[in-house]
Each structure stands twice: as C-alpha cells, then as structure tokens.
Enzyme design. Structure first.
Site, PDB file in Angstrom:
ATOM      1  N   ALA A  70       0.829  -1.422  -1.206  1.00 51.18           N
ATOM      2  CA  ALA A  70       0.399  -0.155  -0.613  1.00 51.18           C
ATOM      3  C   ALA A  70       1.371   0.189   0.506  1.00 51.18           C
ATOM      4  O   ALA A  70       2.038  -0.696   1.061  1.00 51.18           O
ATOM      5  CB  ALA A  70      -1.013  -0.295  -0.068  1.00 51.18           C
TER       6      ALA A  70
ATOM      7  N   GLY B  49      -0.629  -4.475  -3.352  1.00 48.96           N
ATOM      8  CA  GLY B  49      -1.177  -3.447  -4.238  1.00 48.96           C
ATOM      9  C   GLY B  49      -0.384  -3.311  -5.532  1.00 48.96           C
ATOM     10  O   GLY B  49      -0.923  -2.879  -6.563  1.00 48.96           O
TER      11      GLY B  49
ATOM     12  N   GLU C  40      -1.745  -5.929  -7.708  1.00 57.27           N
ATOM     13  CA  GLU C  40      -3.106  -5.500  -8.091  1.00 57.27           C
ATOM     14  C   GLU C  40      -3.064  -4.410  -9.160  1.00 57.27           C
ATOM     15  O   GLU C  40      -3.863  -4.399 -10.094  1.00 57.27           O
ATOM     16  CB  GLU C  40      -3.855  -5.009  -6.843  1.00 57.27           C
ATOM     17  CG  GLU C  40      -4.165  -6.152  -5.882  1.00 57.27           C
ATOM     18  CD  GLU C  40      -4.702  -5.686  -4.538  1.00 57.27           C
ATOM     19  OE1 GLU C  40      -4.129  -4.735  -3.959  1.00 57.27           O
ATOM     20  OE2 GLU C  40      -5.687  -6.271  -4.066  1.00 57.27           O
TER      21      GLU C  40
ATOM     22  N   GLU D  17      -0.559  -9.928   1.691  1.00 55.27           N
ATOM     23  CA  GLU D  17      -1.272  -9.183   2.745  1.00 55.27           C
ATOM     24  C   GLU D  17      -1.540 -10.037   3.971  1.00 55.27           C
ATOM     25  O   GLU D  17      -1.547  -9.552   5.104  1.00 55.27           O
ATOM     26  CB  GLU D  17      -2.600  -8.638   2.199  1.00 55.27           C
ATOM     27  CG  GLU D  17      -2.466  -7.512   1.173  1.00 55.27           C
ATOM     28  CD  GLU D  17      -2.316  -7.986  -0.271  1.00 55.27           C
ATOM     29  OE1 GLU D  17      -2.057  -9.200  -0.481  1.00 55.27           O
ATOM     30  OE2 GLU D  17      -2.443  -7.162  -1.175  1.00 55.27           O
TER      31      GLU D  17
END
Ligand code: DAK
Length: 266
Positions: free
Chosen positions: A74, A117, A120, A140
């Site tokens: 992200a 992300g 993911e 993260e």
C-alpha cells in the site's frame, strides 16, 4: 507528495488494460513508486474487474506488474499522516476485498517485489505464477504496523501457522523458490517466460465452459473464503488500531524520510 506526483495520480491511468481474445490482462503501471497501491490505483483495478465481470467475452483475468515490482505494498506516503479516527471511522480501504470477490478466475504473474499489500493482492488471486526474481513478504512490522488486507489470514491458510508467523513477525523476504516450496505460489518460471506461460494458462481456462469454471471457483472458494470472512475483518480492525500507536507514525515517517525507524514500544 510533490505537486507533480499528485497531478500524475489525478490524471494518468495507473493500470494498463489489454485484451487477448478471452483474457483481460491488467498491468499495474506506477513504476516510479514500484506500483505502490494508492487509492486511485485500487479504484482503477476495481473498475477493470467490474468491466471484466460484466463482459461475457472475458473468461479469465491476469494481473501483473513490472520486472522490478508486482507491487511494493500500500502507498505509505498516502497512509503516513492518517490518524486512528481517520482510518477507523471510514473503515479504511475496505474496497480492497473487491478482487477476492471476483467470480471470474484471476491469475497473478509476479516478478520482483510483492510486498505487504502487494503480496496480499497476489494472494487474493486464484493462481500465483512467479518469476525466479520474485520476492514475497509482509514487511509491515518494519514500519510499525501489521498486514491489513488478508496477510495474516490468507498466508496462514496457504503456508501454515509457523511459516506465516515467521514471515509476518520478521518482515523477511521470501524467494520464489521458497514460495513454491511452501505453497504460496503455484509455479515458478524464468523471467522471460513468466507472462507467456501465464497467458497460456489463462487462455486455456478462459476457453473452458464459463459456467463450469465459475462453479469450480465457487466450490474452492467455499472452503477457503468462508473460513476467512471473520478473520479478514478482525485483521482490518487491528490494522486500523495500529494508527493509534506512536510506533506506526514513526515507522511510516521513517520510511518516507529514508531513515531507520526508532520504536518506543507504544
Ligand atoms: N509506498 C510508497 N512509495 C513506495 C513504496 C510504498 N509501499 N515502496 C516503494 N516506494 C517508492 C520509494 O519511496 C521510492 O520513491 P522515490 O524516493 O524514488 O520518490 C521508489 O518507490 C523506489 O523505491 P526504493 O528507492 O525504496 O527502491 P529500492 O529498490 O531501494 O527498495 C523496496 C525496494 C521494495 C525494498 C523498498 O522500496 C521498500 O521497502 N518498500 C516498502 C515495502 C513495504 O514496507 N511495504 C508494505 C507497505 S504497508 C489494507 C490494505 C493494504 C494494506 C493495509 C491495509 N486494508 C484493506 C485495510 C497494506 C499495507 C502495506 O502494504
């Protein structure tokens, strides 16, 4: 973010869309940020998925990135200044789950980094093909937060508890070879063959009976996704809670300022 970068986000397509007979190829195209998944990119991805779902001529979807990065996570610059209230009141970026709800088969073709992300997003796809260069991870923790879009849930389902714990708690990178061994990816190819092989598989699936493909996908998802629903929501809420921590603010600020983070454990 500089005014120039912001302008690019406002106007440019961050996803290239190509049609190859019955296959829709989506190429994440934000090279200057290693395909970091900003809000705009996710919106464009979701719009392309809507288009594919509504077009009977499309039988399969391929998502890929560049040679250097599938997606490096992200967009940290976008998240850096958000507060706990910002993210919890609006249930921050719940729209990411659109991909996991897609009824048509989706294959991820991963080269380079698939982190946070990005990893993911790949795990929301039905099949993951990887280039030898691919590197997966949930880093993260190194920026003071935790996976928020299924990282703790889908990774555990795919590779088991102790591997998922080790990957999420250390933030280390996983090579394509290891990813294949532990069941995170379906197959690994030399870089030059990755997209070609992915498109061959996608075309093969796309030319089978669409309703049968949908039923098989639905049956497999019945096992995998139904177990996940509560966990995904729980994880997202915990992820949002990290925005109340000084360590989350420090971790993301340190990344943006290109320095090591100093955590105070609060
Ligand atoms: N966000 C924003 N910019 C990024 C970025 C990211 N995640 N990753 C890389 N960039 C930018 C860099 O800032 C740099 O920009 P400039 O300085 O050139 O302007 C450019 O991309 C090139 O990156 P580097 O210079 O760092 O390139 P290197 O080859 O040296 O290193 C790297 C590559 C991938 C190892 C490094 O860039 C890196 O560590 N990136 C961050 C990886 C990371 O921590 N990812 C996890 C982010 S957190 C949720 C949904 C999703 C999420 C959470 C919740 N919900 C649905 C609730 C996900 C969270 C995350 O992914």
């Amino acid at each position: 973010m500089s005014a120039m970068k912001e302008e690019k986000l406002m106007t440019e397509e961050l996803i290239d869309v190509e049609f190859h007979d019955r296959v829709m190829l989506l190429r994440l195209n934000r090279p200057e940020a290693l395909n970091a998944l900003c809000k705009k990119l996710i919106q464009q991805l979701n719009a392309a998925l809507d288009q594919a779902e509504n077009d009977a001529r499309i039988g399969a979807i391929v998502i890929t990135g560049s040679e250097k990065a599938f997606a490096a996570g992200a967009d940290i610059t976008e998240m850096c200044h958000l507060t706990f209230t910002d993210v919890s009141d609006k249930d921050f970026i719940h729209t990411w789950e659109r991909l996991s709800q897609c009824q048509k088969p989706v294959i991820a073709a991963v080269s380079g980094y698939a982190l946070g992300g990005g990893c993911e997003l790949a795990m929301m796809c039905d099949i993951i093909y990887a280039a030898e260069s691919a590197k997966f991870g949930q880093p993260e923790i190194t920026i003071g937060t935790m996976p928020g879009a299924g990282g703790t849930q889908r990774l555990t389902q795919l590779v088991g508890k102790t591997k998922a714990m080790e990957i999420c708690l250390t933030g280390r990178l996983v090579s394509s070879k290891e990813a294949e061994q532990i069941g995170l990816v379906s197959r690994v190819f030399p870089e030059a063959d990755l997209l070609k092989e992915t498109m061959v598989t996608a075309a093969k699936i796309a030319n089978f009976s669409g309703p049968v493909v949908r039923m098989i996908k639905e049956a497999i998802r019945h096992t995998t996704e139904s177990e996940l629903v509560g966990g995904i929501r729980f994880e997202r809420r915990l992820f949002q809670s990290t925005f109340a921590l000084e360590d989350r603010q420090e971790g993301m600020t340190a990344f943006v300022e290109k320095r090591p983070a100093v955590f105070k454990h609060r």
